[in-house]
Design an enzyme around this catalytic site. Structure first.
Site, mmCIF file in Angstrom:
data_model
loop_
_atom_site.group_PDB
_atom_site.id
_atom_site.type_symbol
_atom_site.label_atom_id
_atom_site.label_comp_id
_atom_site.label_asym_id
_atom_site.label_seq_id
_atom_site.Cartn_x
_atom_site.Cartn_y
_atom_site.Cartn_z
ATOM 1 N N HIS A 112 12.889 67.042 -50.554
ATOM 2 C CA HIS A 112 12.086 66.013 -51.427
ATOM 3 C C HIS A 112 10.407 66.099 -51.825
ATOM 4 O O HIS A 112 10.835 65.395 -53.011
ATOM 5 C CB HIS A 112 11.657 64.398 -50.703
ATOM 6 C CG HIS A 112 10.549 64.115 -49.902
ATOM 7 N ND1 HIS A 112 10.977 64.329 -48.459
ATOM 8 C CD2 HIS A 112 9.267 63.807 -50.694
ATOM 9 C CE1 HIS A 112 9.366 64.156 -48.006
ATOM 10 N NE2 HIS A 112 8.544 63.651 -48.581
ATOM 11 N N ASP A 120 16.932 66.909 -45.750
ATOM 12 C CA ASP A 120 15.194 66.749 -46.284
ATOM 13 C C ASP A 120 14.796 68.038 -45.869
ATOM 14 O O ASP A 120 13.699 68.641 -44.958
ATOM 15 C CB ASP A 120 15.024 64.994 -46.406
ATOM 16 C CG ASP A 120 13.738 65.305 -46.844
ATOM 17 O OD1 ASP A 120 13.443 66.146 -47.456
ATOM 18 O OD2 ASP A 120 12.926 64.281 -46.477
ATOM 19 N N SER A 169 3.981 64.886 -46.121
ATOM 20 C CA SER A 169 5.461 65.199 -46.415
ATOM 21 C C SER A 169 5.052 66.418 -46.502
ATOM 22 O O SER A 169 4.609 67.389 -47.538
ATOM 23 C CB SER A 169 6.271 64.704 -47.987
ATOM 24 O OG SER A 169 6.098 62.907 -47.100
#
Length: 543
Positions: free
Chosen positions: A80, A132, A230
């Site tokens: 992402h 992911d 992230s």
């Protein structure tokens, strides 16, 4: 009547270099540092495999995500982190920086790399957190230092039960307790919990999103990963060696703000479940740097004569300019009735614009160069995606009608970075050679310039060019302190002395694109990054 215009660069040469692959360990700290107070911040070199990813939103670079170095040209991150509303982001919008421990002050330990390929897991979709995981293949190799090292991939099996209850460390520049992105790389050591523990803590947040390819970790005590973390890794240490097992993927957001809720568990992509997919894209333990572009075309380049360096034993500032940079050329334009100037010929071997014969004192003696060669232009090949307004892909090749006589000492080709090794060379200082734009000095000059990282360049360039967006296909420089500020003709070469075929030779890394309207030593100048266009150059070289 003809007038001198912008520079042209004689783009020729290079050869294949085969570099030996030295044994490289992974997951080992090379710097003996101790944690800062409370263990929330770390000193330089404590997490040498961490990567900072910056996105270019068209106006400026902003910090986006973390990542982890796997080898010389592969970075591991979350899928992402590479997505936009329209799918996978354009690689030109991504900047990869390694060796960074502070966001707002880079220091000379930081290396900046552009992406060559963004590899998102084929089963990842933007409307789901599954799979992911992504890899960034870099266009240039990372140079390992004490502050830049690769992590070890997990090699202790896929069983998640084996890590439940163990404590791992997650690091990043993510949002801190003040709600702002941290300027300092921070860390948190948290325990892995069972799937059922995670689900029962908040069924709405985790029950329908958690899969067997993920794991949960945290203490739900306000310490953990947050926005901006992230893509960063979760690391475990065994026998003083660190391994990556997780990638920060998601957590539940707060009810009052679009920020992470550190009172909830963090979900990590389980790297152990993707080892086969990761290794498919890695160069391999014995991987060698390879030539880029068309090998057949590389054979057309004059490999034995590129980058002439007749004063190799001298410091760059002490080298004579006459005959020292024989690849710099001048374009000559013919007058026409339109506003568009048309290049008519290329002037090679020029040193002093005001003299018919160029002479200068070298080591106490007067040395004169051979006559200048002025050759008519046959054709100009402009990059098909050149955008004149945005100054994107501003690069062209000129083919002259007659053969250039490179046997003369004042006309020689420069080397091109056609190998992965040369393309990966990084330096804080480069050499710029050219004539003053205001014509106050008519002789060719050479000076050393300092590199500015892209994120900092955006801030500086906005004063004069707020409508421009610096990309990774450009290099930002400024004139070195202690020198006289002079504006230089466009397309002046940005060069660096490198080892080529056992000799110290000049290699072309950039051509001057534009600079500040004010002559200030701290003003930035932007160069087209030649290494980024090597495929295009080789495709368009004619036999």
């Amino acid at each position: 009547m003809r007038q001198f215009g912008r520079y042209a660069i004689v783009l020729v040469l290079l050869c294949l270099l085969v570099a030996s692959s030295l044994a490289q360990t992974c997951g080992e700290r090379k710097v003996a540092n101790f944690l800062i107070v409370n263990g929330t911040e770390s000193k330089d070199g404590y997490w040498p495999w961490h990567v900072a990813l910056f996105h270019n939103n068209g106006r400026a670079f902003h910090y986006a995500c973390g990542g982890t170095i796997l080898d010389h040209n592969i970075v591991l991150t979350a899928a992402h982190c590479l997505m936009t509303e329209n799918g996978v982001m354009a690689r030109e919008r991504l900047v990869v920086q390694v060796g960074r421990n502070r966001l707002r002050s880079a220091g000379n330990r930081v290396q900046e790399h552009e992406a060559y390929q963004l590899i998102v897991h084929p089963e990842f979709t933007s409307n789901s957190n599954r799979h992911d995981i992504a890899l960034i293949k870099l266009a240039t190799d990372i140079t390992y230092t004490d502050y830049i090292q690769p992590i070890c991939l997990w090699n202790r099996g896929e069983d998640q039960h084996a890590i439940v209850g163990t404590w791992g460390t997650v690091i990043g520049f993510g949002v801190d307790e003040t709600g702002n992105v941290s300027n300092t790389l921070r860390e948190a050591t948290i325990p892995v919990v069972r799937h059922i523990t995670c689900i029962e803590s908040n069924r709405k947040a985790f029950a329908y999103h958690l899969t067997s390819n993920m794991f949960c970790a945290g203490s739900r005590d306000g310490i953990g990963a947050c926005n901006g973390d992230s893509g960063g890794g979760m690391f475990f240490q065994f026998n003083d060696v660190w391994f990556v097992r997780g990638i920060v993927s998601f957590t539940k957001l707060r009810q009052d703000a679009p920020l992470c809720d550190t009172k909830e568990y963090t979900v990590f992509t389980d790297v152990a479940m993707y080892l086969h997919w990761i290794k498919q894209h890695m160069r391999g333990a014995g991987g060698q740097p390879v030539a880029i572009g068309n090998n057949r075309k590389i054979a057309l380049l004059p490999m034995s004569t590129c980058g002439a360096n007749p004063y190799a034993s001298r410091d760059e500032s002490l080298k004579p300019v006459l005959l020292g940079y024989p690849w710099v050329a001048l374009l000559e334009y013919s007058e026409s009735g339109s506003d568009e100037k048309k290049v008519s010929s290329v002037r090679l071997g020029e040193y002093d614009m005001d003299t018919g014969t160029d002479c200068a004192e070298v080591d106490g003696s007067i040395v004169c160069s051979p006559p200048v060669q002025s050759l008519p232009v046959e054709s100009v090949t402009q990059h098909k995606d050149y955008d004149r307004m945005r100054l994107v892909n501003d690069i062209a090749l000129i083919r002259v009608r007659d053969r250039v006589d490179t046997s003369q000492s004042n006309v020689k080709p420069i080397c091109l970075p056609v190998t992965n090794e040369l393309r990966s060379q990084k330096s804080t200082h480069y050499i710029v050679t050219g004539w003053d734009e205001d014509y106050t000095a008519r002789q060719l000059k050479s000076s050393q310039w300092e590199l500015i990282e892209s994120t900092e360049c955006h801030k500086l360039i906005n004063d004069d060019f707020s409508w421009l967006a610096i990309t990774t296909r450009q290099i930002c420089m400024q004139q070195q302190n202690g020198t006289e500020c002079k504006r230089t003709f466009s397309s002046a070469p940005l060069q660096l002395v490198q080892q080529v075929l056992g000799k110290q030779r000049y290699v072309l890394y950039g051509v001057l694109l534009f600079g500040s309207t004010r002559c200030n030593l701290r003003s930035p100048y932007v160069f087209t990054n030649v290494a980024s266009y090597m495929d295009w150059i080789l495709e368009n070289i004619q036999e």
